[in-house]
Write an enzyme that holds these catalytic residues in place. Structure first.
Site, PDB file in Angstrom:
ATOM      1  N   LYS A 124     -29.768 -93.166  59.546  1.00  0.00           N
ATOM      2  CA  LYS A 124     -29.290 -92.321  60.651  1.00  0.00           C
ATOM      3  C   LYS A 124     -30.069 -92.656  61.919  1.00  0.00           C
ATOM      4  O   LYS A 124     -31.260 -92.400  62.012  1.00  0.00           O
ATOM      5  CB  LYS A 124     -29.443 -90.839  60.290  1.00  0.00           C
ATOM      6  CG  LYS A 124     -28.980 -89.893  61.393  1.00  0.00           C
ATOM      7  CD  LYS A 124     -28.883 -88.447  60.920  1.00  0.00           C
ATOM      8  CE  LYS A 124     -28.542 -87.506  62.056  1.00  0.00           C
ATOM      9  NZ  LYS A 124     -28.399 -86.123  61.638  1.00  0.00           N
ATOM     10  N   ASP A 225     -28.037 -75.162  63.029  1.00  0.00           N
ATOM     11  CA  ASP A 225     -26.778 -75.756  63.519  1.00  0.00           C
ATOM     12  C   ASP A 225     -25.791 -75.780  62.362  1.00  0.00           C
ATOM     13  O   ASP A 225     -25.037 -76.734  62.193  1.00  0.00           O
ATOM     14  CB  ASP A 225     -27.024 -77.173  64.055  1.00  0.00           C
ATOM     15  CG  ASP A 225     -25.822 -77.714  64.834  1.00  0.00           C
ATOM     16  OD1 ASP A 225     -25.039 -76.897  65.371  1.00  0.00           O
ATOM     17  OD2 ASP A 225     -25.646 -78.939  64.883  1.00  0.00           O
TER      18      ASP A 225
HETATM   19  N1  LIG Z   1     -26.690 -89.348  54.192  1.00  0.00           N
HETATM   20  C1  LIG Z   1     -25.479 -89.653  54.649  1.00  0.00           C
HETATM   21  N2  LIG Z   1     -24.654 -90.445  53.924  1.00  0.00           N
HETATM   22  C2  LIG Z   1     -23.415 -90.755  54.377  1.00  0.00           C
HETATM   23  N3  LIG Z   1     -22.889 -90.320  55.532  1.00  0.00           N
HETATM   24  C3  LIG Z   1     -23.658 -89.520  56.292  1.00  0.00           C
HETATM   25  C4  LIG Z   1     -24.987 -89.146  55.901  1.00  0.00           C
HETATM   26  N4  LIG Z   1     -25.484 -88.337  56.850  1.00  0.00           N
HETATM   27  C5  LIG Z   1     -24.535 -88.219  57.791  1.00  0.00           C
HETATM   28  N5  LIG Z   1     -23.430 -88.916  57.465  1.00  0.00           N
HETATM   29  C6  LIG Z   1     -22.168 -89.028  58.239  1.00  0.00           C
HETATM   30  O1  LIG Z   1     -22.482 -89.166  59.615  1.00  0.00           O
HETATM   31  C7  LIG Z   1     -21.914 -88.097  60.390  1.00  0.00           C
HETATM   32  C8  LIG Z   1     -22.904 -87.649  61.432  1.00  0.00           C
HETATM   33  O2  LIG Z   1     -24.050 -87.143  60.785  1.00  0.00           O
HETATM   34  P1  LIG Z   1     -24.806 -85.833  61.245  1.00  0.00           P
HETATM   35  O3  LIG Z   1     -23.895 -84.667  61.200  1.00  0.00           O
HETATM   36  O4  LIG Z   1     -26.062 -85.744  60.441  1.00  0.00           O
HETATM   37  O5  LIG Z   1     -25.172 -86.244  62.747  1.00  0.00           O
HETATM   38  P2  LIG Z   1     -25.028 -85.542  64.169  1.00  0.00           P
HETATM   39  O6  LIG Z   1     -24.897 -86.619  65.174  1.00  0.00           O
HETATM   40  O7  LIG Z   1     -26.183 -84.629  64.339  1.00  0.00           O
HETATM   41  O8  LIG Z   1     -23.738 -84.740  64.064  1.00  0.00           O
HETATM   42  P3  LIG Z   1     -23.096 -83.691  65.062  1.00  0.00           P
HETATM   43  O9  LIG Z   1     -21.836 -84.323  65.505  1.00  0.00           O
HETATM   44  O10 LIG Z   1     -22.901 -82.522  64.140  1.00  0.00           O
HETATM   45  O11 LIG Z   1     -24.052 -83.414  66.175  1.00  0.00           O
HETATM   46  C9  LIG Z   1     -21.583 -87.004  59.375  1.00  0.00           C
HETATM   47  O12 LIG Z   1     -20.499 -86.261  59.788  1.00  0.00           O
HETATM   48  C10 LIG Z   1     -21.309 -87.777  58.111  1.00  0.00           C
HETATM   49  O13 LIG Z   1     -19.952 -88.182  58.098  1.00  0.00           O
END
Ligand SMILES: Nc1ncnc2c1ncn2[C@@H]1O[C@H](COP(=O)(O)OP(=O)(O)OP(=O)(O)O)[C@@H](O)[C@H]1O
Ligand SMILES: [Mg+2]
Length: 290
Positions: A124, A225
């Site tokens: 990530k 969140d």
């Molecule tokens: N461990 C993981 N394995 C596979 N896919 C993941 C994983 N973590 C996150 N994702 C995918 O990536 C996307 C974005 O992750 P996450 O929600 O953690 O990030 P964000 O940028 O904080 O999101 P938001 O749009 O809620 O602000 C998720 O919707 C999911 O589809």
């Protein structure tokens, strides 16, 4: 091309001096918006002309940005920071390859990674500031970090990794594996995002959400969140929690506010799906164990 694409493209051509250069920019993120050329030359122990030469090729590769006024200096781009993180993870034998995109959030890009043993991991890349107009509430709970957006991204990854370390093994969250700069390495998750789930949602699902919130609370983490966008119905039909960078501890001055907001979001979602749900106060009592 995405920032990770630029990083991967530059990966094999980067010299040892190039890496030291990028690390030096990262170390100075909180001190300077642009690190002065003279400071770079001194810290790297390399003549100005040589610094300029290395910098020019990294600038073309989109790893750094040059500024000519009020003084000459360079700063990192997110591709530069991505490259540093990927390089460090590879050197420490955490990953040997970066694969395709598996998720894209408002504040992150998630890629598949491959470990030396051939297992898959999720990488990530935190991208705060990409949508800088986004509600400031998230930033507030991150705490103020100086040094611009890249510093905030590193801080977000650190915070999220810490939360997963506090919770993994106690409730259903991705396994935290490692972290380098703004990149968090965790186990890949699979299943169906709660907001997209078309199966029958029942009281049992809601109770699992509340149970997760309770365990999380007891272990010092309020998600802050929580919504149907940050929960998955996993392959075993259990609720899995993810996306924790904005968590706060129950001792945080706004803990009560964030906890209530999380609970309200969940109550609203499940009520809209015709699941009968207890009152906000009753749910809060269960979570707080009061
Ligand atoms: N461990 C993981 N394995 C596979 N896919 C993941 C994983 N973590 C996150 N994702 C995918 O990536 C996307 C974005 O992750 P996450 O929600 O953690 O990030 P964000 O940028 O904080 O999101 P938001 O749009 O809620 O602000 C998720 O919707 C999911 O589809
Ligand atoms: Mg999310």
């Amino acid at each position: 091309m995405s920032s990770v694409d630029w990083a991967l493209q530059a990966y094999s051509s980067l010299s040892e001096l190039g890496i030291r250069f990028l690390k030096c920019l990262e170390r100075n993120l909180s001190l300077y918006e642009y690190v002065p050329l003279k400071v770079l030359s001194k810290s790297l122990n390399v003549k100005l002309e040589k610094v300029n030469k290395v910098a020019e090729s990294m600038r073309k590769q989109r790893l750094i940005v040059f500024s000519a006024s009020p003084y000459k200096g360079y700063t990192l781009t997110s591709a530069g920071l991505d490259l540093l993180a990927i390089k460090m993870l590879a050197e420490r034998d955490i990953i040997i390859r970066v694969g395709g995109v598996i998720g894209m959030g408002k504040e992150s890009d998630v890629y598949l990674g491959v470990t030396p043993r051939g297992n898959y991991v999720a990488l990530k890349f935190h991208r705060l500031g990409r949508t800088s107009f986004r509600k400031t509430r998230r930033l507030r709970s991150y705490g103020l970090v100086s040094g611009g957006w890249l510093k905030q991204c590193i801080s977000a990854a650190r915070r999220e990794f810490k939360a997963l370390e506090m919770l993994y093994g106690k409730m259903n969250v991705p396994q935290p594996i490692d972290r380098e700069y703004h990149v968090m390495v965790m186990s890949p998750i699979s299943g169906c995002m709660l907001y997209r789930y078309r199966g029958l949602l029942t009281r049992r699902h809601f109770e699992e959400v509340v149970e997760g919130m309770k365990i999380s609370f007891c272990n010092g983490v309020i998600h802050s969140d929580l919504s149907e966008y940050n929960l998955i119905v996993d392959d075993d039909s259990h609720i899995l929690f993810f996306d924790f960078p904005q968590w706060v501890p129950p001792t945080h001055p706004n803990a009560d506010l964030y906890l209530k907001r999380d609970v309200r979001n969940m109550i609203k979602f499940f009520r809209e799906r015709d699941v009968s749900i207890p009152s906000l106060e009753d749910v809060l009592k269960v979570i707080r164990g009061a």
